[in-house]
Design a protein around this motif. Structure first.
Motif, short mmCIF file in Angstrom:
data_model
loop_
_atom_site.label_atom_id
_atom_site.label_comp_id
_atom_site.label_asym_id
_atom_site.label_seq_id
_atom_site.Cartn_x
_atom_site.Cartn_y
_atom_site.Cartn_z
N ASN A 1 1.39 -2.96 4.50
CA ASN A 1 2.15 -3.26 5.38
C ASN A 1 3.58 -4.05 5.24
N ASN A 2 4.38 -3.22 5.26
CA ASN A 2 5.68 -4.18 5.36
C ASN A 2 7.19 -2.69 5.79
N ILE B 1 8.20 -6.98 -3.10
CA ILE B 1 7.21 -7.28 -2.01
C ILE B 1 7.62 -8.90 -1.89
N ASP B 2 8.59 -10.05 -2.21
CA ASP B 2 8.74 -11.55 -2.67
C ASP B 2 10.45 -11.20 -1.78
N ALA B 3 10.29 -11.71 -0.34
CA ALA B 3 12.12 -11.57 -0.25
C ALA B 3 12.48 -12.72 -0.44
N ASP C 1 0.87 1.11 -8.20
CA ASP C 1 0.11 -0.11 -8.66
C ASP C 1 -0.36 -1.11 -7.76
N GLN C 2 -0.77 -0.77 -6.40
CA GLN C 2 -1.61 -1.69 -5.82
C GLN C 2 -2.58 -1.14 -4.44
N GLY C 3 -2.27 -1.52 -3.36
CA GLY C 3 -3.27 -0.96 -2.57
C GLY C 3 -3.17 0.35 -1.86
N GLY C 4 -2.17 1.66 -2.18
CA GLY C 4 -2.44 2.96 -1.64
C GLY C 4 -3.49 2.94 -3.37
N SER C 5 -3.24 2.89 -4.25
CA SER C 5 -4.93 3.49 -5.34
C SER C 5 -6.01 2.95 -5.16
N ASP D 1 -2.11 -5.08 0.52
CA ASP D 1 -1.76 -5.01 -0.18
C ASP D 1 -2.12 -6.34 -1.22
N GLY D 2 -2.80 -6.19 -2.95
CA GLY D 2 -3.41 -7.81 -3.63
C GLY D 2 -5.00 -7.27 -3.03
#
Length: 398
Positions: free
Chosen positions: A175-176, A79-81, A232-236, A205-206
């Motif tokens: 949101n990406n 996620i961190d470009a 492992d993030q917002g989906g769950s 996420d997060g």
């Protein structure tokens, strides 16, 4: 004096040739994946898949007349470009990698392509970046992917939902680039087929609490909640909140949500839910699963087969060009991936390298039934999954 200078020059030339030859015996490939972040439970098998192919080639001694292949890992974070680009720059400039197997998530993959790979002329093959936007990205012929575009996944999702009689869904996406690209592709395909998307909304996420997002989704309604997020993030987090509030009890999970972590997080609470992720029932897929088992990792994990294939294509293209220079071998990737030629499966990389050396053509099928189309991306095969007794299993291939 003239003889001495000639002898000295000859010695220098020989020493230079020996030096170059010694260094040509090592091919470094960067493996850039989100070893931390929202896909961290999926990427270990992906990295292991790529390195399985590299070890197979190294042990054969058949690449470029005896080259050994070294994997050098970098963390894309998914996620961190900025962090992903820095990792790629380090691999390219400091470690001198000849290729990048990666990245994983679409946003960081695009960032690495534009800010590190293209400026330095380095080939990248992603096993899992699926954003449709990457199909038209400026890449100087350097970018390929063994995963299909989400334009294809959107059609598959539509077919699966409508085959089950589902005609109305709510949709949330991370949101990406990946989430937005998949959401748009799915909504277009679903609505074109006569379905209704009651709401399409992003989530970040997060977060610790997704009750507001789930409240909006519940108000819009739908027979199924489609969660285009990360396991492992917002989906769950979205699924947990939806279950706890009773907003939804049936979910569709696309590729970024599929992993053992989903079983661990929800177990029987997911019974009746379903989804899909890339995969085939090909001869190569079965061979890869057995090879992975012997190497100590799960070959059925999302994008693990595609990672093996991405690394394999890099090395076969190098052999076809007789060079580890991206400028030389980039034009050979499509050739070794597609017909005509002798079909090559996992465990047959040494055979493929010898065939290429002897001037013969290969058609790399690999672990994921590789066929690269258009700008150099997988044509796309998917396995449909369903949850029962607290775990998901594959019920059909598409």
């Amino acid at each position: 004096m003239k003889k001495f200078l000639m002898a000295t020059a000859a010695t220098a030339l020989m020493s230079g040739a020996a030096f170059a030859d010694a260094h040509a015996k090592e091919v470094k490939i960067g493996v850039i994946l989100g070893f931390t972040g929202p896909l961290e439970s999926i990427t270990p098998a992906m990295g292991a898949g790529a390195e399985l192919a590299m070890n197979e080639v190294s042990e054969s001694g058949a690449l470029l007349d005896g080259a050994k292949v070294t994997s050098i890992r970098g963390d894309s974070t998914c996620i961190d470009a900025g962090a992903a680009t820095s990792a790629a720059e380090r691999l390219i400039t400091s470690d001198q990698v000849s290729a990048i197997m990666g990245a994983d998530c679409s946003g960081v993959t695009g960032a690495i392509l534009q800010n590190a790979a293209r400026p330095n002329g380095v080939v990248m093959i992603s096993p899992s970046a699926t954003s449709p936007g990457l199909s038209t990205a400026e890449d100087d012929g350097l970018f390929f992917r063994t995963a299909p575009s989400d334009a294809r996944q959107g059609v598959i999702m539509t077919e699966i939902l409508q085959d089950r009689g589902v005609n109305e869904v709510a949709l949330t996406y991370t949101n990406n680039d990946y989430g937005k690209g998949l959401a748009d592709a799915f909504q277009a395909a679903f609505e074109e087929a006569g379905g209704t998307v009651t709401i399409s909304t992003s989530h970040e996420d997060g977060k610790a609490d997704y009750s507001a997002e789930v409240g909006a989704l519940a108000s819009a309604g739908g027979e199924v909640l489609v969660v285009a997020g990360y396991v492992d993030q917002g989906g769950s987090g979205i699924i947990r909140s939806a279950l706890d509030t009773g907003a939804f009890d049936t979910f569709y999970v696309p590729d970024g949500m599929v992993g053992e972590k989903l079983n661990e997080n929800f177990g029987a609470e997911m019974n009746g839910s379903f989804g899909a992720y890339p995969g085939t029932d090909s001869e190569g897929a079965a061979l890869f699963v057995e090879m992975a088992k012997g190497a100590g990792f799960d070959g059925t994990g999302a994008f693990a087969p595609e990672s093996y294939d991405a690394a394999a294509l890099i090395m076969l293209a190098m052999q076809a060009a007789g060079s580890m220079d991206s400028a030389d071998y980039k034009d050979h990737v499509m050739n070794v991936a597609n017909a005509p030629g002798e079909k090559i499966y996992p465990g047959e990389l040494a055979k493929a390298l010898e065939l290429i050396k002897n001037g013969e053509e290969v058609d790399y099928e690999g672990a994921s039934a590789v066929e690269l189309i258009g700008p150099g991306e997988s044509a796309g095969n998917y396995q449909e999954i369903e949850f029962a007794d607290g775990v998901y299993s594959t019920i059909k291939y598409r």
